[in-house]
Design an enzyme around this catalytic site. Sequence first.
Site, PDB file in Angstrom:
ATOM      1  N   HIS A  49      33.808   6.204  -2.232  1.00 47.94           N
ATOM      2  CA  HIS A  49      35.138   6.722  -2.542  1.00 47.94           C
ATOM      3  C   HIS A  49      35.078   8.185  -2.944  1.00 47.94           C
ATOM      4  CE1 HIS A  49      33.457   5.035  -6.274  1.00 47.94           C
ATOM      5  NE2 HIS A  49      34.067   6.003  -6.884  1.00 47.94           N
ATOM      6  N   LYS A  79      41.103  13.320 -15.702  1.00 49.03           N
ATOM      7  CA  LYS A  79      42.512  13.029 -15.395  1.00 49.03           C
ATOM      8  C   LYS A  79      43.263  12.654 -16.675  1.00 49.03           C
ATOM      9  CE  LYS A  79      45.241   9.610 -12.847  1.00 49.03           C
ATOM     10  NZ  LYS A  79      45.379   8.549 -13.854  1.00 49.03           N
TER      11      LYS A  79
END
EC number: 4.1.1.31
Length: 951
Positions: free
Chosen positions: A167, A590
């Site tokens: 990913h 994040k």
Amino acid sequence: MSDHESRREIDAPLRADIRTLGNALGEAIQRYGGPEVFNTVEGLRQRCKRLRECTERQVDATPEEQARIEAEIRRLDEEITDLVNGCSLERAIDVIRAFTIYFHLVNTAEQYHRIRRRRAHELSEQSTPQRGSLSALIDFFKQNNLSAEAVQQLLNEMSIDLVFTAHPTEATRRSLITKSSQIAHLLEIQDQQKTMTPREHSRWQQQLEGTIDLLWRTDAVRRVRPQPIDEVKMGIYYLDEILFDALPDLYSEFEELLQQSYPGVTVPSFLRLGSWIGGDQDGNPYVSATTMHTALRLQREHIIEQYRTSIEKLAAEFSQSLSYVRITPELQQSLDYDAQCMPDYDHELGPQTALEPYRRKLSFIWKRLGATLDRHNGNVAYQTAEELHRDLLLVRDSLRENGEEALTRGRLGRLLRQVELFGFYFVALDVRQHSERHARALAELLQVTGLCEQDYSQLEEAERLRILEMLLRDPRILTRPGLQLSEDTWHILRTFQGVKQARDEYGKRVITCYIISMSHSLSDLLEVQFFCKEAGIDDLPIVPLFETIDDLHACTQILEQAFTHPNYRAYLRNCQDQQQVMLGYSDSSKDGGILTSGWELYEAQLRLTELGKRHQIGITMFHGRGGAIGRGGGPIYEAILGQPPGTIHGRLRITEQGEMLSFKYGLYEIAIRNMELVIAGVARSSIPDEHIIETQVHPRATEEWRNTMQLLSANAHKRYRDLIYNDPSFLSFFEQATPILEIGWLNIGSRPARRTRGNTIEDLRAIPWVFSWMQSRYVLPSWYGVGGALEEFIGQQPESLGLLQQMYRQWPFFRAFLDNLQMTLSKADMHIAQHYASLVKDPALRDRISHTIQEEYERTRSLVCQIVGGKELLDTAPVLQQSIKRRNPYVDPMSYFQVALLRRLRELGGPLMLDREAEATASTEEKERMRLTYAVLLTINGVAAGLRNTG
């Protein structure tokens, strides 16, 4: 010669390569796209280049000059926009493809130039080896008077895993990657054959043009989302084509270099490869125990075929006759045993081979590997890779006994190392799952078996621990056939059963560990321990992954509880009192912003190391680094040196994200360079302080530096959270000003973009979060909040700027952080970003948030330049600075196209992709939406190739 002139001379071959490739591409564009496409490409390229030159002139311009430059920028901006809007959709697609292919060519040229510079460095008479090289590491050993015993001890204690993930899957299709590799090979031929004959040069030119023609005719966009097995095959590609040879060759190079300065020191196999591809179930419903076993089966087939090919070559080479050599009694005994087990094959080998003992032995090994591949039983197939290794050692030892030492160091020595490194599984898998999935599965299991009337998943932590302690003491197995459980719960149970089966079949090393995403408490670890117990596993390392800022704060408290918990401590003893701890760079960034994430990760490692010492448990940090700066990416050597002193101790695991595999492992020499940087960084960071002569090798942060970082972190965290999470309108701005909603159609991975079906920033994975901001040229997650924090800190005390400059010069952590910040700020472009902001429908929202972001960008850029020294960003890294400047005028046209196409697509209702059968009956509007969707995806691929980042 000035530094600038020297750099231009060094880069002259690169510029020549880019011109050669660019000219060949230009001819291909004219052949297949026609003069209109070519002229549009050239018109956009020239105007975007001039626009960039104007923005660069603004730095030193007077107020009068500023007005003229701004007018010129507006004029060029309008001309570029008109050119883009004037393109038909088909011409736009061809123009976008032209720029995208150009970037694949430039990326390849820059990669090959790295190889060229490494070779030139090795051939030069310079006394200083290349930074981060194995030669530089050995020089460092010598400069600090390390004895051979100290070096050997250091190497024996080292353990490094480079763990491939899927990913995101590489945005560039494998078809394009293999063609890029072919072009790199052609550049190498041109370098090595400076005096090609006209006929050779003509053939070379034809091959180059043919490869670029194929690039033009190859679709850059995946029409079908890859399945997990497709990702497994992509990982195997790098293992097969590059790493099978590159990794053992790196060991061989290290051994040869060490022998010159430290005769007798051996290099154990401390650097290994790992993988999540096929084992990472977190948020991916398509990965299961079956996927894991399929991945291992495919890897087994590939590695055994690789061994058979190598054995075949060795057998052809080792033609020694009994007329001239003698063999050891042990080798003779093994030959007699093989002949007894395989009489038909022995007869097939014939009388000549009977006189050639090494060829005969290798032929028997080849036959046995074939039986192993076919999973035959009996005495023929190898049961373990260790049996194969012992057979090869018999050959090596016999050669040594008879004075044929040189033969043991070539192909045979490489094969021995390969068997040691790759076994019969090629690369070991990690398994990963989200903590909530375990809690829900256990809750259902307890309810169905009647062991708990309450819903376990809703219980407080203390009650959960009480139940888990009871379950771990209970010798009974709860899971049995016939239980009425949901598919989700069976999925968890089958995973652990699959892990047990894989370890029984391939050996315990085949599954490296079990990782728990979003670990928040001790019960998360004990739940996995319970499921291991149910499956009959008592020594699989359990690895908590701490991902949010709060979890990084709490990680030592959680592990303190674990280390003092009798059940978990007993389990740890089965794991040799070793504990891996995974640190999440992506989600912590994040969650809290880049500065707070970096600092909390630093502090957490110090606390974890101290905790391990206190409990006499070895702590191995597992760094979940992404490719982009916003997810922990950046130069690996500097990143390792920037870790807190005393926290590595020779042991390190690092993720290698799918998006970076072609960049770091797509070419043999580049793969070796990346791996040696990791080795050099870990070794240098792990040398005990008592062996270090230079006091600044392991500089420790002063109390003043740490207090400064704490202040900066708290301030940056507040600013970041205020904009990203506390402004209720921000999500709307984000979804309109970036291609986040369209990125999900790109098919760059099998895993969904969100962990859940929610529509909040919290639900969004870190990869598409970073990817979308990179596409819009804001690159916001990689810098936002830092400038305001720096400004406030400097404003409080005039001498604070000097302190920050000192920290940059003397503290590797702070230097690596600011250097990464420079790189990411250089890739950001507020002029282009304003075009994306124009997609926001509410003018007040658009102006308010875009103004806030732009002010923070300018603030950050200015202060970073003041701290690091230099008029422009990256003045301290001219190679990288030139690479980014070289790319920007070619990335910009794709950004203009992306904004225009996004506007048209969204007006029609958004992305649409239909299969070929449905496409045949689609309406005119649906077909236009499909074609616009395809064009947008092309721009996303192109911008990613240009900026060399996805997520």
